[in-house]
Structures are given as C-alpha cells and as structure tokens.
Design a protein around this motif. Structure first.
Motif, PDB file in Angstrom:
ATOM      1  N   UNK A 123       0.794  -1.220   0.000  1.00  0.00           N
ATOM      2  CA  UNK A 123       0.000   0.000   0.000  1.00  0.00           C
ATOM      3  C   UNK A 123       0.826   1.269   0.000  1.00  0.00           C
ATOM      4  N   UNK A 124       0.303   2.303   0.658  1.00  0.00           N
ATOM      5  CA  UNK A 124       0.880   3.649   0.629  1.00  0.00           C
ATOM      6  C   UNK A 124       1.493   3.982   1.982  1.00  0.00           C
ATOM      7  N   UNK A 125       2.625   4.729   1.960  1.00  0.00           N
ATOM      8  CA  UNK A 125       3.384   5.003   3.178  1.00  0.00           C
ATOM      9  C   UNK A 125       3.764   6.474   3.261  1.00  0.00           C
ATOM     10  N   UNK A 164       8.070   1.196  -4.724  1.00  0.00           N
ATOM     11  CA  UNK A 164       8.833   0.105  -4.125  1.00  0.00           C
ATOM     12  C   UNK A 164       9.447   0.447  -2.784  1.00  0.00           C
ATOM     13  N   UNK A 165       9.255   1.683  -2.317  1.00  0.00           N
ATOM     14  CA  UNK A 165       9.811   2.108  -1.036  1.00  0.00           C
ATOM     15  C   UNK A 165       8.699   2.271  -0.010  1.00  0.00           C
ATOM     16  N   UNK A 166       9.046   2.034   1.266  1.00  0.00           N
ATOM     17  CA  UNK A 166       8.104   2.250   2.354  1.00  0.00           C
ATOM     18  C   UNK A 166       8.711   3.236   3.337  1.00  0.00           C
ATOM     19  N   UNK A 167       7.852   3.821   4.156  1.00  0.00           N
ATOM     20  CA  UNK A 167       8.309   4.794   5.150  1.00  0.00           C
ATOM     21  C   UNK A 167       7.762   4.405   6.518  1.00  0.00           C
ATOM     22  N   UNK A 168       7.770   5.357   7.458  1.00  0.00           N
ATOM     23  CA  UNK A 168       7.507   5.020   8.842  1.00  0.00           C
ATOM     24  C   UNK A 168       6.087   4.688   9.212  1.00  0.00           C
ATOM     25  N   UNK A 169       5.101   5.142   8.458  1.00  0.00           N
ATOM     26  CA  UNK A 169       3.702   4.937   8.832  1.00  0.00           C
ATOM     27  C   UNK A 169       2.887   4.597   7.588  1.00  0.00           C
ATOM     28  N   UNK A 170       2.069   3.577   7.693  1.00  0.00           N
ATOM     29  CA  UNK A 170       1.256   3.183   6.542  1.00  0.00           C
ATOM     30  C   UNK A 170       0.002   4.038   6.463  1.00  0.00           C
ATOM     31  N   UNK A 171      -0.196   4.631   5.310  1.00  0.00           N
ATOM     32  CA  UNK A 171      -1.385   5.446   5.068  1.00  0.00           C
ATOM     33  C   UNK A 171      -2.593   4.584   4.770  1.00  0.00           C
ATOM     34  N   UNK A 172      -2.431   3.614   3.858  1.00  0.00           N
ATOM     35  CA  UNK A 172      -3.570   2.797   3.450  1.00  0.00           C
ATOM     36  C   UNK A 172      -3.088   1.587   2.665  1.00  0.00           C
ATOM     37  N   UNK A 173      -3.921   0.573   2.609  1.00  0.00           N
ATOM     38  CA  UNK A 173      -3.683  -0.573   1.740  1.00  0.00           C
ATOM     39  C   UNK A 173      -4.351  -0.304   0.393  1.00  0.00           C
ATOM     40  N   UNK A 174      -4.143  -1.195  -0.540  1.00  0.00           N
ATOM     41  CA  UNK A 174      -4.740  -1.016  -1.868  1.00  0.00           C
ATOM     42  C   UNK A 174      -6.261  -1.179  -1.836  1.00  0.00           C
TER      43      UNK A 174
END
Length: 255
Positions: free
Chosen positions: A185-187, A217-227
């Motif tokens: 998802x989104x990060x 292909x990159x992720x960060x510290x907090x997930x915003x949402x799944x697909x």
C-alpha cells in the motif's frame, strides 16, 4: 553476561545514526543489522526515545519528523517538472463548485500552482499546508484552513485539532503525497501526517496519491492505506517499474 556500558552506548548510537540516515527501519531489520535480539532492540529503542533521539512507531522507529525530515523548501525544487506533470493530470477533476483538499506534500503543491490560472468557478480549496495558503491567498480561489499545531520546518498544521476540524468537511477530491508505494500500500513519514491524510480520505468522494517514480517500491515510517482502501495512484513510473514492485495497475488513475 553483562555487556559493558560503553558497548551498549556505542550500539545505541549506531542505531540512532542508522535511523537518522534512513528515517525508518522495521524491528526485524534493526535486529539483523545490529545482530541483536528483539528484546535488546526494544530496550535500545525505549532508551533512544527517552533521550529524545528518535520517535518510535509500531514495529519500528522513526527519527523526529519535525527535525530530521527535509524541509518543505528543501524538497520543493526536486523533480519539479515531474511533479507539475502529475498535478496536471489531476486538474480535470477540480470542477466548478467542487471542494478539493490539498495536503502538505510538494507534489500536491504543484496542483495549487495551477489553480489561479485555471480560474475554476466556485472552487473551494481546503488545506493544512501554509505554502498552499500563501500561494492561493488573494488568487480568487475560496481558501479554507482547518488549523492545528504548526510543524515549522514542514510549514504544515497537524495534530488532533486539525484532524477533528478536517472531519467536518465534505470533500470532492483529496490530493495527497506519499513517501513510498509498495505492494502492501501507501506510506508516509510520520503517524501525525498519516492521521491528517486519513481524515481527508474518510471525507472525500475520491482520493489521489501523487508520487514520482523513485518512490515506487519504497516504504516509510507509517502506513497510510492498503490497496483495498480505494486510493488511486498517480505516478510517472513506467509499467515495468510498477510490475517489478508488484503494484496493482488496476488501482491507477488513467490520465
């Protein structure tokens, strides 16, 4: 066997340096990189948080967003042509009489730059981004600021008050930025930023996330949402890049 105090401190400093450089590391990666157990990693994270050197997130750690993340001005000049191209793909959705939320990212800011010249009748813009406020003040666009606590380096208003205020709006289109997009998802970089974005998404009929190709292909510290959330990806990444990262092409906005 008790580990010498200087050895423990050296390990914790190494962990702090890793987080400063990468901003986010999941717990399992911390264990692998430092060759330590999860229990030791958690103790180190607690101590680094207590001393103010990091901020923890579920399953990992994040360096302090307001101090470590590049400023809005530092990020603004990067890939400006690409960001402008993505913003132009969103402009047709900003229709007469609609309400558009523009978040604090530099790619959504590119959309704000287009609005004065577009002269869309009755358009309302809701934003917590001070650069967007400054840009659109006096432009003829109806401008609304939910408020919140200022993160000066990011020129952004966030916090519980901002989330509550934003939840009262009915938004037609939310235009968001992200620090990463993966198969999961989104990060984004901080839970406080994500909380504000989630409030916008919850009150929007349609939500877009604008990201340039290097964030795929990159992720960060907090997930915003799944697909499954219904967010639509707007990117300049090629189909090959998206397939390589296992991004579902069906979830993209087609422009």
């Amino acid at each position: 066997m008790r580990v010498a105090k200087n050895v423990v401190e050296a390990r914790r400093q190494l962990l702090a340096d890793l987080l400063q450089n990468q901003r986010y590391l999941p717990l399992e990666q911390i264990c692998i990189r430092l060759s330590i157990s999860e229990a030791t990693a958690r103790r180190d994270l607690v101590e680094l948080q207590r001393s103010g050197r990091i901020k923890r997130t579920p399953g990992g750690a994040l360096t302090e967003f307001s101090e470590k993340f590049p400023t809005f001005a530092e990020r603004l000049g990067k890939d400006s042509a690409k960001k402008n191209g993505l913003a132009r793909r969103i402009l047709p959705y900003c229709t007469s009489g609609s309400t558009v939320y523009i978040d604090g990212g530099t790619t959504p800011f590119a959309l704000a730059r287009l609005l004065p010249e577009a002269e869309i009748p009755g358009l309302k813009v809701v934003t917590n981004s001070l650069p967007v406020v400054e840009l659109l003040s006096g432009s003829g666009v109806s401008l609304h600021i939910p408020g919140g606590n200022l993160v000066a380096r990011q020129s952004l208003l966030i916090g519980e008050r901002a989330v509550r205020a934003l939840s009262e709006w009915k938004i037609d289109v939310a235009v968001l930025g992200a620090e990463g997009v993966t198969q999961a998802g989104f990060w984004n970089s901080a839970p406080e930023v994500v909380a504000l974005q989630k409030a916008a998404i919850a009150n929007s009929k349609r939500s877009f996330v604008l990201v340039t190709a290097e964030k795929i292909g990159h992720r960060a510290g907090a997930q915003l949402a799944t697909w499954s959330s219904g967010l639509e990806l707007v990117t300049d990444a090629t189909e090959k890049q998206l397939l390589s990262a296992r991004i579902p092409l069906a979830k993209m906005e087609v422009g």
